[in-house]
Motif scaffolding. Structure first.
Motif, mmCIF file in Angstrom:
data_model
loop_
_atom_site.group_PDB
_atom_site.id
_atom_site.type_symbol
_atom_site.label_atom_id
_atom_site.label_comp_id
_atom_site.label_asym_id
_atom_site.label_seq_id
_atom_site.Cartn_x
_atom_site.Cartn_y
_atom_site.Cartn_z
ATOM 1 N N LEU A 182 0.674 -1.124 0.005
ATOM 2 C CA LEU A 182 0.081 0.012 -0.150
ATOM 3 C C LEU A 182 0.795 1.341 0.111
ATOM 4 O O LEU A 182 0.277 2.273 -0.104
ATOM 5 C CB LEU A 182 -0.948 0.104 1.293
ATOM 6 C CG LEU A 182 -2.039 -0.958 1.321
ATOM 7 C CD1 LEU A 182 -2.571 -1.128 2.651
ATOM 8 C CD2 LEU A 182 -3.259 -0.587 0.052
ATOM 9 N N GLY A 183 2.177 1.130 -0.049
ATOM 10 C CA GLY A 183 3.087 2.288 0.016
ATOM 11 C C GLY A 183 3.078 2.824 1.312
ATOM 12 O O GLY A 183 3.681 4.116 1.507
ATOM 13 N N LEU A 184 2.838 2.183 2.375
ATOM 14 C CA LEU A 184 3.123 2.715 3.826
ATOM 15 C C LEU A 184 4.451 2.447 4.446
ATOM 16 O O LEU A 184 4.944 1.086 4.318
ATOM 17 C CB LEU A 184 2.044 2.213 4.682
ATOM 18 C CG LEU A 184 0.790 2.695 4.588
ATOM 19 C CD1 LEU A 184 -0.365 1.607 5.432
ATOM 20 C CD2 LEU A 184 0.246 3.849 4.733
ATOM 21 N N GLY A 185 5.021 3.151 5.112
ATOM 22 C CA GLY A 185 6.275 2.820 5.926
ATOM 23 C C GLY A 185 5.871 2.089 7.103
ATOM 24 O O GLY A 185 4.698 1.806 7.337
ATOM 25 N N LEU A 186 6.757 1.326 7.434
ATOM 26 C CA LEU A 186 6.528 0.544 8.639
ATOM 27 C C LEU A 186 7.560 0.677 9.962
ATOM 28 O O LEU A 186 8.687 0.788 9.736
ATOM 29 C CB LEU A 186 7.010 -1.192 8.118
ATOM 30 C CG LEU A 186 6.570 -2.086 8.956
ATOM 31 C CD1 LEU A 186 5.006 -2.390 9.026
ATOM 32 C CD2 LEU A 186 7.441 -3.525 8.592
ATOM 33 N N ASN A 187 7.013 0.651 10.967
ATOM 34 C CA ASN A 187 7.484 0.711 12.325
ATOM 35 C C ASN A 187 7.164 -0.339 13.033
ATOM 36 O O ASN A 187 6.089 -0.824 12.830
ATOM 37 C CB ASN A 187 7.276 2.167 13.085
ATOM 38 C CG ASN A 187 7.732 3.421 12.327
ATOM 39 O OD1 ASN A 187 8.641 3.313 11.298
ATOM 40 N ND2 ASN A 187 7.099 4.578 12.493
ATOM 41 N N ALA A 188 7.724 -0.689 14.219
ATOM 42 C CA ALA A 188 7.376 -1.724 15.185
ATOM 43 C C ALA A 188 7.682 -1.326 16.464
ATOM 44 O O ALA A 188 8.845 -0.594 16.802
ATOM 45 C CB ALA A 188 7.925 -2.904 14.741
ATOM 46 N N GLY A 189 6.969 -1.690 17.442
ATOM 47 C CA GLY A 189 7.518 -1.428 18.897
ATOM 48 C C GLY A 189 6.642 -2.092 19.885
ATOM 49 O O GLY A 189 5.368 -2.564 19.723
ATOM 50 N N HIS A 190 7.193 -2.461 21.139
ATOM 51 C CA HIS A 190 6.460 -2.885 22.292
ATOM 52 C C HIS A 190 6.993 -4.303 22.750
ATOM 53 O O HIS A 190 6.951 -5.200 22.028
ATOM 54 C CB HIS A 190 5.144 -3.243 22.247
ATOM 55 C CG HIS A 190 4.252 -2.913 23.690
ATOM 56 N ND1 HIS A 190 4.122 -1.796 24.372
ATOM 57 C CD2 HIS A 190 4.179 -3.962 24.545
ATOM 58 C CE1 HIS A 190 3.510 -2.024 25.512
ATOM 59 N NE2 HIS A 190 3.522 -3.319 25.518
#
Length: 238
Positions: A182-190
């Motif tokens: 979809l062209g979204l950037g990707l972060n992650a956490g927790h």
């Protein structure tokens, strides 16, 4: 390369438990950047039980890497973000009395609300990330809300990782692939930590950023802050 953004809330918890300014969260942020971290994250809550709104304002003047402010976009939070203008705002559906983040947004149910907030932050040139569970439908909903990125809530991955890493990461890979499509950037956490971080990045190497606080600051009690930041930077290499 995946960036490491260090959440410094826990440093503020220690300071607030005693009063005064020890440890100094502003100096800690400076040092963390100096040790190589590519971002500083804060999550101010309405009761200011750790990071205070005044900290956020002062950090804006000294942070030279990416500055990420997390929180539920209630009106006082929105006013703060619009004043400070960080690099990124991460929208998290925390209740006022939440101990820590414990779920992602239902981006379908709250689409109009989140879109209105995203539009407002975009008017100030702020990148918008929406905190979601590893669910393809919620990732699609985030795109419809106008998000630039999603942050995958990784508590489920961290809990399942010790017994079955492949099963633990499966839904995250699917959600991440949809975000990329979809062209979204990707972060992650927790709950990402020294044990589970490398595997996560190896399976999702296009992760833009991980935001880590509790585990990193806890590890710093054993290894020292400089060495700990270096250890996490090594893990995000995948």
């Amino acid at each position: 390369m995946t960036k490491l953004s260090v959440n410094i809330n826990k440093i503020a918890v220690i300071r607030n438990s005693r009063g005064g300014n020890l440890p100094d969260v502003i100096e800690a942020a400076r040092r963390i950047e100096g040790f190589g971290a590519q971002g500083i994250t804060v999550h101010p809550r309405p009761d200011e039980r750790h990071i205070r709104y005044s900290d956020v304002r002062e950090l804006k003047r000294v942070v030279t890497t990416e500055f990420n402010i997390e929180g539920n976009p209630f009106d006082p939070f929105v006013e703060l973000v619009m004043e400070v203008v960080p690099t990124q705002v991460t929208l998290v559906p925390d209740a006022h009395d939440a101990i820590t983040s414990n779920a992602g947004w239902n981006t379908v149910k709250y689409r109009d609300y989140l879109r209105s907030r995203a539009d407002l932050f975009h008017s100030r040139g702020i990148r918008v990330s929406i905190f979601v569970n590893p669910d393809v439908e919620m990732v699609r909903g985030a795109a419809e809300c106008g998000a630039d990125r999603v942050e995958l809530y990784t508590e489920g991955y961290a809990s399942a990782y010790p017994s079955n890493p492949e099963a633990a990461v499966r839904d995250y890979v699917a959600a991440a692939e949809e975000a990329r499509r979809l062209g979204l950037g990707l972060n992650a956490g927790h709950d990402l930590n020294l044990d589970n971080l490398r595997y996560f990045i190896s399976r999702i190497p296009f992760t833009d950023e991980v935001s880590i606080g509790h585990a990193l600051i806890s590890d710093a009690l054993y290894y020292g802050l400089e060495r700990t930041v270096a250890m996490y930077l090594d893990r995000v290499k995948g």
